[in-house]
Every structure is written in C-alpha cells, then in structure tokens.
Design a protein around this motif. Structure first.
Motif, PDB file in Angstrom:
ATOM      1  N   LYS A 118       0.819  -1.208   0.000  1.00 15.50           N
ATOM      2  CA  LYS A 118       0.000   0.000   0.000  1.00 15.50           C
ATOM      3  C   LYS A 118       0.857   1.266   0.000  1.00 15.50           C
ATOM      4  O   LYS A 118       0.389   2.329  -0.386  1.00 15.50           O
ATOM      5  N   ASN A 121       3.608   3.023  -4.777  1.00 11.41           N
ATOM      6  CA  ASN A 121       2.656   3.383  -5.817  1.00 11.41           C
ATOM      7  C   ASN A 121       3.045   2.775  -7.168  1.00 11.41           C
ATOM      8  O   ASN A 121       3.462   3.479  -8.080  1.00 11.41           O
ATOM      9  N   LEU A 122       2.929   1.449  -7.272  1.00  8.90           N
ATOM     10  CA  LEU A 122       3.196   0.744  -8.521  1.00  8.90           C
ATOM     11  C   LEU A 122       2.043  -0.206  -8.804  1.00  8.90           C
ATOM     12  O   LEU A 122       1.483  -0.801  -7.881  1.00  8.90           O
ATOM     13  N   THR A 123       1.730  -0.354 -10.074  1.00 11.03           N
ATOM     14  CA  THR A 123       0.756  -1.376 -10.440  1.00 11.03           C
ATOM     15  C   THR A 123       1.428  -2.737 -10.295  1.00 11.03           C
ATOM     16  O   THR A 123       2.660  -2.832 -10.200  1.00 11.03           O
ATOM     17  N   GLN A 124       0.641  -3.786 -10.326  1.00  8.04           N
ATOM     18  CA  GLN A 124       1.201  -5.134 -10.222  1.00  8.04           C
ATOM     19  C   GLN A 124       2.144  -5.411 -11.395  1.00  8.04           C
ATOM     20  O   GLN A 124       3.196  -6.004 -11.213  1.00  8.04           O
ATOM     21  N   ASP A 125       1.776  -4.958 -12.584  1.00  8.75           N
ATOM     22  CA  ASP A 125       2.639  -5.157 -13.757  1.00  8.75           C
ATOM     23  C   ASP A 125       3.946  -4.386 -13.619  1.00  8.75           C
ATOM     24  O   ASP A 125       5.020  -4.905 -13.945  1.00  8.75           O
ATOM     25  N   GLU A 126       3.867  -3.144 -13.129  1.00  4.92           N
ATOM     26  CA  GLU A 126       5.085  -2.351 -12.923  1.00  4.92           C
ATOM     27  C   GLU A 126       5.990  -3.017 -11.891  1.00  4.92           C
ATOM     28  O   GLU A 126       7.211  -3.051 -12.063  1.00  4.92           O
ATOM     29  N   ALA A 127       5.399  -3.534 -10.838  1.00  7.28           N
ATOM     30  CA  ALA A 127       6.178  -4.202  -9.790  1.00  7.28           C
ATOM     31  C   ALA A 127       6.893  -5.430 -10.351  1.00  7.28           C
ATOM     32  O   ALA A 127       8.059  -5.677 -10.033  1.00  7.28           O
ATOM     33  N   LYS A 128       6.210  -6.193 -11.203  1.00  7.28           N
ATOM     34  CA  LYS A 128       6.830  -7.378 -11.805  1.00  7.28           C
ATOM     35  C   LYS A 128       8.006  -7.000 -12.697  1.00  7.28           C
ATOM     36  O   LYS A 128       9.044  -7.661 -12.679  1.00  7.28           O
TER      37      LYS A 128
END
Length: 143
Positions: A118, A121-128
């Motif tokens: 939380k 501030n990254l989307t799941q795709d950005e985090a991957k």
C-alpha cells in the motif's frame, strides 16, 4: 571536457539508492512492531521458508557476507528467534535453525508485505517489471 556523465540526474545508481532508503524508511515502523530490523526480517523470511541452513547458504541467498551476518545472527539468537550450531564434521560450518518463537513471529509478520504494498505506488505489472530488472542488476554480482 564534457562532464554530463557526472550529473546526478544521469546516474542510475542514485534513484536506486534513494528508492532503497525510502522503502527501508517505510518498513521501519512496521518492523518495529515485531522488534525486527529490515535485515533481521529478511533473515526470518528465509528461515520461515527453509527452517534450517548454513550461514554460508543464508549469506548467498541474501547477498550478505559473514561479517555482516555473524553479529546479526548473534543478536537474533539473543532474542531466541534462532539457534546457531557448529557442524561436528567441520567446525567452520555454522548452521542456523529457527526456534519455535521464531516460527510464531511469522503470524505477526504476515501483514507486513500487504502494508508495504500500500506504501508503494506501482501497479502489479510495474512491480513485476521492476522485480525482473532489479534481479538482472543483482545477477551482475554473480558474473
């Protein structure tokens, strides 16, 4: 002579360094609740998964040398989260084993990853993508 390469804005290492510091800053209050530093937390994550391994194996997994690990593990042993024992066949080999208290700490720590998610501030795709890139950089160390 062109000095553009020395500008902070042109350094890949600086945003990595700053991001790492910021993430550790956000971890601190969460980990304080369970009486762990970040480095102790990552040791515990490995032990929650493996239960027992040598100091060498732990260092390799966490990219930490024995000079860093030894005092850290001693402090964690003092908190009764793990035990350390020398191999009977090779006294240079020290085995680290999680204790029952260490295993129970997992229940208190289970919410930490979600709370950290939380904060970033990254989307799941950005985090991957970031995860893959960072491990690509870490792999340079192995070459």
């Amino acid at each position: 002579m062109n000095y553009d390469s020395l500008k902070l804005e042109n350094q890949l290492c600086f945003p990595l360094y700053a991001a790492s510091r910021e993430i550790l800053r956000k971890y601190t209050p969460l980990l304080k609740k369970i009486d762990l530093t970040y480095t102790q937390y990552i040791v515990m994550m490995v032990l929650w998964e493996k239960n027992e391994l040598t100091v060498g194996e732990l260092g390799k997994k966490l990219y930490l040398d024995t000079g860093t690990l030894s005092p850290l593990l001693k402090a964690m042993e003092g908190k009764e989260l793990l035990t350390r024992s020398r191999s009977q066949t090779d006294e240079r080999v020290v085995t680290v084993k999680i204790t029952e208290k260490g295993k129970n700490l997992r229940n208190e720590a289970v919410c930490v990853p979600e709370q950290m998610g939380k904060c970033i501030n990254l989307t799941q795709d950005e985090a991957k993508v970031l995860y893959r890139i960072l491990y690509k950089i870490i792999a340079i160390q192995d070459e």
